[in-house]
Design an enzyme around this catalytic site. Structure first.
Site, PDB file in Angstrom:
ATOM      1  N   ASN A 180       1.525  -7.725   2.617  1.00 32.07           N
ATOM      2  CA  ASN A 180       0.199  -7.845   1.990  1.00 32.07           C
ATOM      3  C   ASN A 180      -0.606  -9.026   2.527  1.00 32.07           C
ATOM      4  O   ASN A 180      -1.484  -9.537   1.835  1.00 32.07           O
ATOM      5  CB  ASN A 180       0.350  -8.023   0.473  1.00 32.07           C
ATOM      6  CG  ASN A 180       1.048  -6.860  -0.182  1.00 32.07           C
ATOM      7  OD1 ASN A 180       1.047  -5.752   0.339  1.00 32.07           O
ATOM      8  ND2 ASN A 180       1.660  -7.113  -1.320  1.00 32.07           N
ATOM      9  N   SER A 217       4.052  -2.366  -1.640  1.00 31.20           N
ATOM     10  CA  SER A 217       5.226  -1.975  -2.422  1.00 31.20           C
ATOM     11  C   SER A 217       5.006  -0.599  -3.015  1.00 31.20           C
ATOM     12  O   SER A 217       5.841   0.308  -2.903  1.00 31.20           O
ATOM     13  CB  SER A 217       5.466  -2.961  -3.571  1.00 31.20           C
ATOM     14  OG  SER A 217       6.181  -4.083  -3.170  1.00 31.20           O
ATOM     15  N   ASP A 222      15.862  -3.542  -4.830  1.00 28.29           N
ATOM     16  CA  ASP A 222      14.812  -4.347  -5.439  1.00 28.29           C
ATOM     17  C   ASP A 222      15.419  -5.294  -6.478  1.00 28.29           C
ATOM     18  O   ASP A 222      16.544  -5.758  -6.313  1.00 28.29           O
ATOM     19  CB  ASP A 222      13.770  -3.413  -6.074  1.00 28.29           C
ATOM     20  CG  ASP A 222      12.364  -3.985  -6.021  1.00 28.29           C
ATOM     21  OD1 ASP A 222      12.125  -4.997  -6.697  1.00 28.29           O
ATOM     22  OD2 ASP A 222      11.513  -3.418  -5.321  1.00 28.29           O
ATOM     23  N   HIS A 249       9.663  -5.520 -11.138  1.00 29.00           N
ATOM     24  CA  HIS A 249       9.170  -4.915  -9.896  1.00 29.00           C
ATOM     25  C   HIS A 249       9.953  -3.661  -9.523  1.00 29.00           C
ATOM     26  O   HIS A 249       9.375  -2.611  -9.234  1.00 29.00           O
ATOM     27  CB  HIS A 249       9.236  -5.934  -8.764  1.00 29.00           C
ATOM     28  CG  HIS A 249       8.560  -5.488  -7.504  1.00 29.00           C
ATOM     29  ND1 HIS A 249       9.228  -4.850  -6.487  1.00 29.00           N
ATOM     30  CD2 HIS A 249       7.273  -5.580  -7.102  1.00 29.00           C
ATOM     31  CE1 HIS A 249       8.383  -4.577  -5.507  1.00 29.00           C
ATOM     32  NE2 HIS A 249       7.183  -5.010  -5.857  1.00 29.00           N
TER      33      HIS A 249
END
Length: 375
Positions: A150, A215, A21, A55
């Protein structure tokens, strides 16, 4: 998920989860002492134990946060986090190249579980290096989870690396088991997990926020695998995945795997508390073997509802604000609405984005969506 009861059996101790990430802030109180050295897979490496985006830190906290100091309590609080920064710098790097290096590093440095909470809308052929790395990691004994996306049913492009062979694509559900309308459907969805109203750190202000995304669902799936593996350390990656698939709450109508919920919603408590699941053969990948795949039963009752609309802020909403909208409707199969505005597009330099070969530009997406199934 009856986490408090599961923690009496397992808290993920002895299992390393790689978080590929934006990096992981190792100074966060609930993550202190839990974040390993890690690496940066880009050509301009930075400290993977720092995170200017937030994130990766949020994903790590959902997986292994201890709750210290009033912070986030993850689902596998005794697991270790291996941070691997994969932000593409745009200087000759490609998403395919960076992801390949990240996955290989994770597999070579003891990560039993590899969490990939981002993706790119692309053809599998555009990620040949990543596919080779996935195959390598599977042979090394790792289990890979990646967010499905998404963007709902807005287009037919599959998210990568969730759509690559051997990767467990994860969609999102809410606390009632309803598939989020923005949770991307397709053959890449293998399992779904909670991804709505998840506690994370706010990205645009201080404090904790409610967030949503595939996520977050992927992080919960990775943590669930860590819980099971810690209790059954002699099981292989194939066996852990097999019991996760077997004990998942199945869709009541349509094909299995479903394009919306895959083989169902994860329920680690069924393994840890009820002793369900047959690990089966150690060397057979149940996902590739399509174990449990079925055709629809015409007599099955309709019961899969769609979820409420996500917040108007695709990143997060202050915890103090209940910003759910929409009604839940019971349908024969989860209906999906095009909600491409709920996809968080990360710009080059600020997050994950990349120029692929053949002049194909793919903007990578950090997953902040949800999904649904009976819990």
């Amino acid at each position: 998920m009856k986490a408090d009861k599961m923690w009496r059996v397992s808290q993920g101790e002895g299992v390393t989860v790689a978080v590929i990430d934006s990096g992981v802030d190792s100074s966060l109180p609930e993550l202190r002492g839990k974040v390993l050295q890690g690496s940066d897979a880009s050509t301009t490496p930075k400290n993977p134990r720092q995170d200017t985006d937030g994130h990766g830190t949020n994903m790590a906290a959902l997986i292994a946060g201890t709750g210290t100091g009033g912070g986030i309590h993850g689902l596998a609080p005794k697991a270790k986090i291996l941070p691997i920064r994969n932000v593409v710098d745009g200087r000759g790097d490609t998403a395919d190249g960076v992801m390949e290096r990240a996955i290989r590093y994770a597999a070579d440095h003891g990560a039993r579980v590899i969490n990939i909470s981002w993706g790119a809308k692309a053809l599998a052929q555009q990620f040949p290096l990543t596919q080779a790395a996935v195959k390598y990691a599977l042979k090394k004994g790792s289990l890979l989870f990646a967010s499905s996306g998404n963007s709902g049913d807005s287009d037919n492009l599959v998210e990568q690396p969730a759509g690559l062979s051997g990767v467990v694509g994860v969609g999102a559900i809410d606390s009632s088991g309803n598939v989020a309308k923005w949770s991307t459907a397709g053959h890449q969805v293998a399992l779904v997990a909670p991804g709505v109203d998840m506690t994370t750190y706010c990205t645009k202000s201080k404090g904790l926020c409610n967030s949503w995304g595939t996520s977050q669902a992927t992080a919960i799936a990775s943590a669930s695998a860590a819980l099971i593996w810690a209790e059954h350390p002699k099981w292989t990656n194939n066996q852990v995945l097999r019991v996760m698939m077997q004990t998942a709450a199945k869709p009541t109508t349509g094909d299995i795997p479903s394009i919306y919920v895959g083989y169902g919603s994860i329920r680690p408590r069924k393994v840890l508390l009820d002793g369900e699941g047959d690990p089966g053969p150690a060397s057979v990948n149940p996902l590739l073997a399509r174990e449990g795949a079925t055709k629809p039963d015409p007599s099955a009752s309709a019961s899969a509802p769609s979820s409420a609309s996500p917040s108007t802020n695709p990143q997060s909403t202050p915890t103090a604000t209940d910003d759910k909208r929409g009604d839940k409707k019971t349908v024969s199969e989860p209906k999906k609405n095009d909600d491409s505005s709920s996809t968080l597009w990360i710009a080059i330099g600020a997050g994950i984005a990349v120029l692929l070969a053949a002049a194909v530009v793919i903007v990578l997406v950090r997953r902040r969506g949800n999904a649904s199934v009976g819990l």
